[in-house]
Design an enzyme around this catalytic site. Structure first.
Site, PDB file in Angstrom:
ATOM      1  N   TYR A   7      -9.915 -17.914  23.309  1.00 41.47           N
ATOM      2  CA  TYR A   7     -10.824 -17.763  22.163  1.00 41.47           C
ATOM      3  C   TYR A   7     -10.304 -18.587  21.001  1.00 41.47           C
ATOM      4  CZ  TYR A   7     -13.376 -15.818  18.272  1.00 41.47           C
ATOM      5  OH  TYR A   7     -14.165 -15.695  17.156  1.00 41.47           O
ATOM      6  N   GLU A  65     -16.940 -21.352  16.275  1.00 41.07           N
ATOM      7  CA  GLU A  65     -16.342 -20.494  17.298  1.00 41.07           C
ATOM      8  C   GLU A  65     -16.499 -21.149  18.672  1.00 41.07           C
ATOM      9  OE1 GLU A  65     -16.743 -15.827  17.869  1.00 41.07           O
ATOM     10  OE2 GLU A  65     -18.308 -16.876  18.937  1.00 41.07           O
TER      11      GLU A  65
END
Ligand code: ADP
Ligand code: MG
Length: 398
Positions: A109, A197
């Site tokens: 992530y 992101e």
């Protein structure tokens, strides 16, 4: 403003972030054709909607032939994707992205957010990718790496290397990981983003680093100077009521209830929602007229709330500082004279020119219910809505 995954990938690729080969499709035939352009023997068909969590909602499908792609695409076009980020009404798929299927070895992530406390861009990353960051924070908080970027110098190579090592990249992957981290930061910084992101950022079977998903959000207040970004706006992904308001310079939030609210300021909006709830009602929306609203602007706001089919009563609650109660009253009267309604209208005014405002309402001869305090206004709105509903039901029954 949000953009689609494929748009974010196009932008990030320009900043040196490695992404799989892919192409956009507006029809099943085009989707199949894209796979032939991309080559290989495994593809992923991805619904382009402004929301994460598509994988679990049937919006990401692996395919092994162009016939399969066409079938999957046929299913997905026009489908309503409902995820935890879309709300119950979901988002409709009008575009598909077809991408080369990647052999995933590890999922990471990588996020960039504005940290309001340090007033800096902060990198938030975790070696346990593939889950949403909220889930990581709950299940594996110790894996989260945070690193604040000094704006005067931007992200430094050593800082990006430190993050890459903390994420467990192997020596052969560090260079690509560093390029990805610095590329995302530069895109964030140079394009007035508020969020970038990549989830997941993956390491492939042959050791390459690739961004498999990408999400970018931009600062609405900076769009005027980012023509190329503002052109990426996709109104089909927005609440039409909010779009209509934004196009008129008003800020509008659609909700599920039936009392329409016109207020000034986000704080008063929250307080008004709470008061309606505690009086036993449910807000349909709130529209913030901002400061210094002219009668015209107020009338526009009023018409917008009127046009929402869920609205069965309208509550105007203004605490005027920079605003003027007489202008607000003029706007309400103007809107009602031009377009009379048969639902209750409750107005509570306080602050600058309140007496002039009340006088305008009184002299208009319109059936406006007035109140002096917020609590009184909310109670009157809810009970007027109840009464109005009861009389409608009676009318229907007789
Ligand atoms: P979302 O976050 O909206 O669910 P993603 O783009 O992250 O959508 O896709 C969900 C999952 O599907 C990813 O976590 C990844 O495991 C898999 N996936 C996505 N794109 C590819 C691809 N090109 N090749 C292989 N797997 C993929
Ligand atoms: Mg994702």
């Amino acid at each position: 403003m949000d953009i689609h995954e494929y748009q974010a990938k196009e932008i990030l690729a320009r900043f040196g972030v490695p992404v799989p080969r892919g192409g956009l499709a507006y029809s099943p035939e085009q989707a199949a054709y894209r796979s032939r352009e991309i080559g290989g023997d495994k593809w992923v068909v991805k619904a382009q909607v402004h929301a994460g969590g598509r994988g679990k909602a049937g919006g990401v499908k692996v395919c092994f032939s162009d016939r399969e792609i066409e079938e999957v695409a046929n299913e997905m076009f026009g489908k309503r994707i409902v995820t935890h980020q879309t709300g119950p009404e979901g988002k409709i798929v009008y575009r598909l992205y077809v991408e080369g299927g990647v052999d995933i070895q590890r999922e990471i992530y990588l996020g960039f957010v504005l940290d309001r406390k340090s007033e800096r861009i902060m990198v938030v990353a975790s070696a346990s990718g593939g889950m949403e960051i909220e889930e990581i924070a709950e299940r594996a908080p110790e894996t989260i790496v945070r690193s604040v970027v000094e704006p005067a110098v931007g992200i430094q190579e050593f800082q990006a290397r430190e993050i890459a090592f903390a994420l467990g990249f192997e020596p052969g992957q560090i260079r690509q990981a560093v390029e990805t981290i610095t590329g995302c930061y530069r895109a964030f910084d140079e394009l007035d983003a508020t969020m970038v992101e990549i989830n997941p950022l993956v390491v492939t079977g042959d050791g390459a680093v690739l961004a498999l998903d990408a999400k970018m959000t931009f600062d609405d207040n900076a769009l005027y100077r980012r023509q190329e970004i503002s052109e990426l706006r996709d109104k089909s992904q927005e609440d039409p009521r909010e779009t209509m308001a934004a196009d008129r310079g008003l800020s509008y939030v659609g909700l599920e209830g039936n009392i329409g609210c016109i207020v000034n300021g986000a704080g008063l909006a929250m307080a008004t929602m709470d008061m309606i709830k505690s009086s036993g009602g449910d807000p349909a929306n709130f529209l913030d007229i901002g400061g210094g609203a002219t009668p015209d602007r107020v009338a526009k706001a009023f018409r917008l709330v009127q046009s929402d089919h869920n609205v069965e009563a309208i509550l105007v609650n203004i605490f005027a500082g920079i605003n003027r109660c007489d202008w607000v009253a003029e706007g309400v009267v103007k809107a009602l004279e031009a377009n009379p309604v048969d639902i209750p209208v409750i107005v509570r005014l306080a602050g600058t020119n309140v007496n002039e405002g009340r006088k305008i309402l009184e002299e208009s001869g319109l059936p406006i219910i007035t109140a002096t305090t917020l609590a009184e206004a909310a109670e009157k709105a809810v009970s007027a809505w109840h009464e109005d509903n009861a009389s409608h039901l009676k009318a229907v029954a007789s």
